[in-house]
Design a protein around this motif. Structure first.
Motif, PDB file in Angstrom:
ATOM      1  N   ALA A  93       3.930  18.278  -6.085  1.00 47.40           N
ATOM      2  CA  ALA A  93       3.259  18.557  -7.346  1.00 47.40           C
ATOM      3  C   ALA A  93       3.172  20.074  -7.496  1.00 47.40           C
ATOM      4  CB  ALA A  93       1.868  17.946  -7.328  1.00 47.40           C
ATOM      5  N   ARG A  94       2.776  20.527  -8.665  1.00 41.90           N
ATOM      6  CA  ARG A  94       2.691  21.970  -8.905  1.00 41.90           C
ATOM      7  C   ARG A  94       1.565  22.605  -8.090  1.00 41.90           C
ATOM      8  NH1 ARG A  94       0.736  25.721 -12.037  1.00 41.90           N
ATOM      9  NH2 ARG A  94      -0.931  24.361 -12.732  1.00 41.90           N
ATOM     10  N   THR A  95       0.557  21.803  -7.808  1.00 40.10           N
ATOM     11  CA  THR A  95      -0.575  22.281  -7.021  1.00 40.10           C
ATOM     12  C   THR A  95      -0.796  21.351  -5.834  1.00 40.10           C
ATOM     13  OG1 THR A  95      -1.648  23.156  -8.985  1.00 40.10           O
ATOM     14  CG2 THR A  95      -3.055  22.779  -7.083  1.00 40.10           C
ATOM     15  N   ILE A  96      -1.017  21.931  -4.692  1.00 44.64           N
ATOM     16  CA  ILE A  96      -1.208  21.131  -3.488  1.00 44.64           C
ATOM     17  C   ILE A  96      -2.181  21.897  -2.584  1.00 44.64           C
ATOM     18  CG2 ILE A  96       0.768  22.184  -2.268  1.00 44.64           C
ATOM     19  CD1 ILE A  96       1.456  19.368  -1.206  1.00 44.64           C
ATOM     20  N   THR A  97      -2.930  21.172  -1.771  1.00 46.80           N
ATOM     21  CA  THR A  97      -3.775  21.901  -0.825  1.00 46.80           C
ATOM     22  C   THR A  97      -2.935  22.208   0.411  1.00 46.80           C
ATOM     23  OG1 THR A  97      -4.588  19.995   0.421  1.00 46.80           O
ATOM     24  CG2 THR A  97      -5.813  20.580  -1.567  1.00 46.80           C
ATOM     25  N   TYR A  98      -3.359  23.198   1.143  1.00 45.24           N
ATOM     26  CA  TYR A  98      -2.640  23.592   2.350  1.00 45.24           C
ATOM     27  C   TYR A  98      -2.513  22.405   3.301  1.00 45.24           C
ATOM     28  CZ  TYR A  98      -1.505  26.209   6.605  1.00 45.24           C
ATOM     29  OH  TYR A  98      -0.911  26.669   7.742  1.00 45.24           O
ATOM     30  N   GLU A  99      -3.595  21.662   3.443  1.00 46.42           N
ATOM     31  CA  GLU A  99      -3.585  20.513   4.338  1.00 46.42           C
ATOM     32  C   GLU A  99      -2.606  19.432   3.894  1.00 46.42           C
ATOM     33  OE1 GLU A  99      -7.896  20.524   5.464  1.00 46.42           O
ATOM     34  OE2 GLU A  99      -7.281  18.495   6.027  1.00 46.42           O
ATOM     35  N   GLU A 100      -2.625  19.144   2.582  1.00 51.87           N
ATOM     36  CA  GLU A 100      -1.697  18.144   2.063  1.00 51.87           C
ATOM     37  C   GLU A 100      -0.252  18.580   2.322  1.00 51.87           C
ATOM     38  OE1 GLU A 100      -4.235  16.413  -1.750  1.00 51.87           O
ATOM     39  OE2 GLU A 100      -2.819  18.046  -2.030  1.00 51.87           O
ATOM     40  N   LEU A 101      -0.008  19.862   2.102  1.00 54.13           N
ATOM     41  CA  LEU A 101       1.342  20.388   2.304  1.00 54.13           C
ATOM     42  C   LEU A 101       1.776  20.183   3.754  1.00 54.13           C
ATOM     43  CD1 LEU A 101       3.800  21.974   1.244  1.00 54.13           C
ATOM     44  CD2 LEU A 101       2.619  24.053   1.954  1.00 54.13           C
ATOM     45  N   MET A 102       0.870  20.504   4.675  1.00 56.61           N
ATOM     46  CA  MET A 102       1.205  20.387   6.095  1.00 56.61           C
ATOM     47  C   MET A 102       1.363  18.932   6.531  1.00 56.61           C
ATOM     48  SD  MET A 102       1.826  23.249   7.201  1.00 56.61           S
ATOM     49  CE  MET A 102       1.892  24.653   6.104  1.00 56.61           C
ATOM     50  N   ASN A 103       0.788  18.016   5.751  1.00 57.37           N
ATOM     51  CA  ASN A 103       0.904  16.602   6.100  1.00 57.37           C
ATOM     52  C   ASN A 103       2.084  15.910   5.436  1.00 57.37           C
ATOM     53  OD1 ASN A 103      -1.272  16.518   7.850  1.00 57.37           O
ATOM     54  ND2 ASN A 103      -2.736  16.257   6.185  1.00 57.37           N
ATOM     55  N   GLU A 104       2.809  16.640   4.593  1.00 53.85           N
ATOM     56  CA  GLU A 104       3.993  16.056   3.956  1.00 53.85           C
ATOM     57  C   GLU A 104       4.999  15.674   5.046  1.00 53.85           C
ATOM     58  OE1 GLU A 104       5.543  15.622   0.723  1.00 53.85           O
ATOM     59  OE2 GLU A 104       3.432  15.483   0.149  1.00 53.85           O
ATOM     60  N   PRO A 105       5.616  14.499   4.903  1.00 55.65           N
ATOM     61  CA  PRO A 105       6.599  14.097   5.923  1.00 55.65           C
ATOM     62  C   PRO A 105       7.818  15.025   5.917  1.00 55.65           C
ATOM     63  CG  PRO A 105       6.604  12.570   4.066  1.00 55.65           C
ATOM     64  CD  PRO A 105       5.467  13.509   3.836  1.00 55.65           C
ATOM     65  N   ARG A 106       8.289  15.365   7.091  1.00 56.40           N
ATOM     66  CA  ARG A 106       9.448  16.253   7.216  1.00 56.40           C
ATOM     67  C   ARG A 106      10.747  15.464   7.237  1.00 56.40           C
ATOM     68  NH1 ARG A 106       7.882  21.038  11.423  1.00 56.40           N
ATOM     69  NH2 ARG A 106       6.313  22.000  10.084  1.00 56.40           N
ATOM     70  N   ARG A 107      11.742  16.017   6.596  1.00 55.66           N
ATOM     71  CA  ARG A 107      13.043  15.365   6.593  1.00 55.66           C
ATOM     72  C   ARG A 107      13.802  15.694   7.874  1.00 55.66           C
ATOM     73  NH1 ARG A 107      15.779  17.496   1.291  1.00 55.66           N
ATOM     74  NH2 ARG A 107      14.889  19.387   2.139  1.00 55.66           N
ATOM     75  N   LEU A 108      13.582  16.890   8.376  1.00 51.14           N
ATOM     76  CA  LEU A 108      14.220  17.341   9.609  1.00 51.14           C
ATOM     77  C   LEU A 108      13.119  17.546  10.617  1.00 51.14           C
ATOM     78  CD1 LEU A 108      16.444  20.153   8.065  1.00 51.14           C
ATOM     79  CD2 LEU A 108      17.194  17.866   8.705  1.00 51.14           C
ATOM     80  N   LYS A 109      13.438  17.423  11.884  1.00 48.06           N
ATOM     81  CA  LYS A 109      12.414  17.609  12.904  1.00 48.06           C
ATOM     82  C   LYS A 109      12.049  19.066  13.088  1.00 48.06           C
ATOM     83  CE  LYS A 109      12.365  13.432  15.483  1.00 48.06           C
ATOM     84  NZ  LYS A 109      13.178  12.655  14.531  1.00 48.06           N
ATOM     85  N   ARG A 110      13.033  19.933  12.863  1.00 41.57           N
ATOM     86  CA  ARG A 110      12.721  21.346  12.952  1.00 41.57           C
ATOM     87  C   ARG A 110      13.677  22.160  12.090  1.00 41.57           C
ATOM     88  NH1 ARG A 110      15.037  24.576  16.202  1.00 41.57           N
ATOM     89  NH2 ARG A 110      16.838  24.116  17.364  1.00 41.57           N
ATOM     90  N   ASN A 111      13.361  23.390  11.976  1.00 30.73           N
ATOM     91  CA  ASN A 111      14.182  24.276  11.149  1.00 30.73           C
ATOM     92  C   ASN A 111      15.382  24.763  11.951  1.00 30.73           C
ATOM     93  OD1 ASN A 111      15.248  26.172   9.480  1.00 30.73           O
ATOM     94  ND2 ASN A 111      13.294  27.136   8.975  1.00 30.73           N
ATOM     95  N   TYR A 112      16.548  24.150  11.672  1.00 36.65           N
ATOM     96  CA  TYR A 112      17.750  24.495  12.439  1.00 36.65           C
ATOM     97  C   TYR A 112      18.387  25.794  11.965  1.00 36.65           C
ATOM     98  CZ  TYR A 112      17.445  19.722  14.120  1.00 36.65           C
ATOM     99  OH  TYR A 112      17.009  18.566  14.705  1.00 36.65           O
TER     100      TYR A 112
END
Ligand SMILES: [Zn+2]
Length: 90
Positions: A69-88
């Motif tokens: 969404a255009r606005t998100i809380t820091y916590e919500e952002l950090m809880n978003e599921p990751r597509r990759l396990k890490r930044n390759y």
């Protein structure tokens, strides 16, 4: 003791701020509320520490930002599921 990154004053306090962040695709920016920040009483600077900046950058890279969404809380952002396990790409 924590010191201000800009003026090295020790009069810094932890705070939560709303920040605007450009997405990795550069096409739009989102508003991240409640972002852990540091506020300096000496030089009035309010900023995010390196760890926080990196956490946001990494997370935005690893999640599906088109769903954000255009606005998100820091916590919500950090809880978003990751597509990759890490930044390759680091
Ligand atoms: Zn300062």
């Amino acid at each position: 003791m924590k010191r201000c990154l800009w003026c090295e004053s020790s009069k810094v306090t932890d705070t939560k701020q709303t920040v605007y962040w450009e997405l990795p695709d550069g096409l739009r920016a989102i508003e991240i509320t409640n972002t852990p920040s540091v506020s300096c009483a000496e030089c009035q600077m309010v900023y995010q520490e390196e760890e926080v900046v990196e956490a946001i950058e990494d997370q935005l890279f690893l999640i599906d930002t088109s769903r954000l969404a255009r606005t998100i809380t820091y916590e919500e952002l950090m809880n978003e599921p990751r597509r990759l396990k890490r930044n390759y790409f680091k």
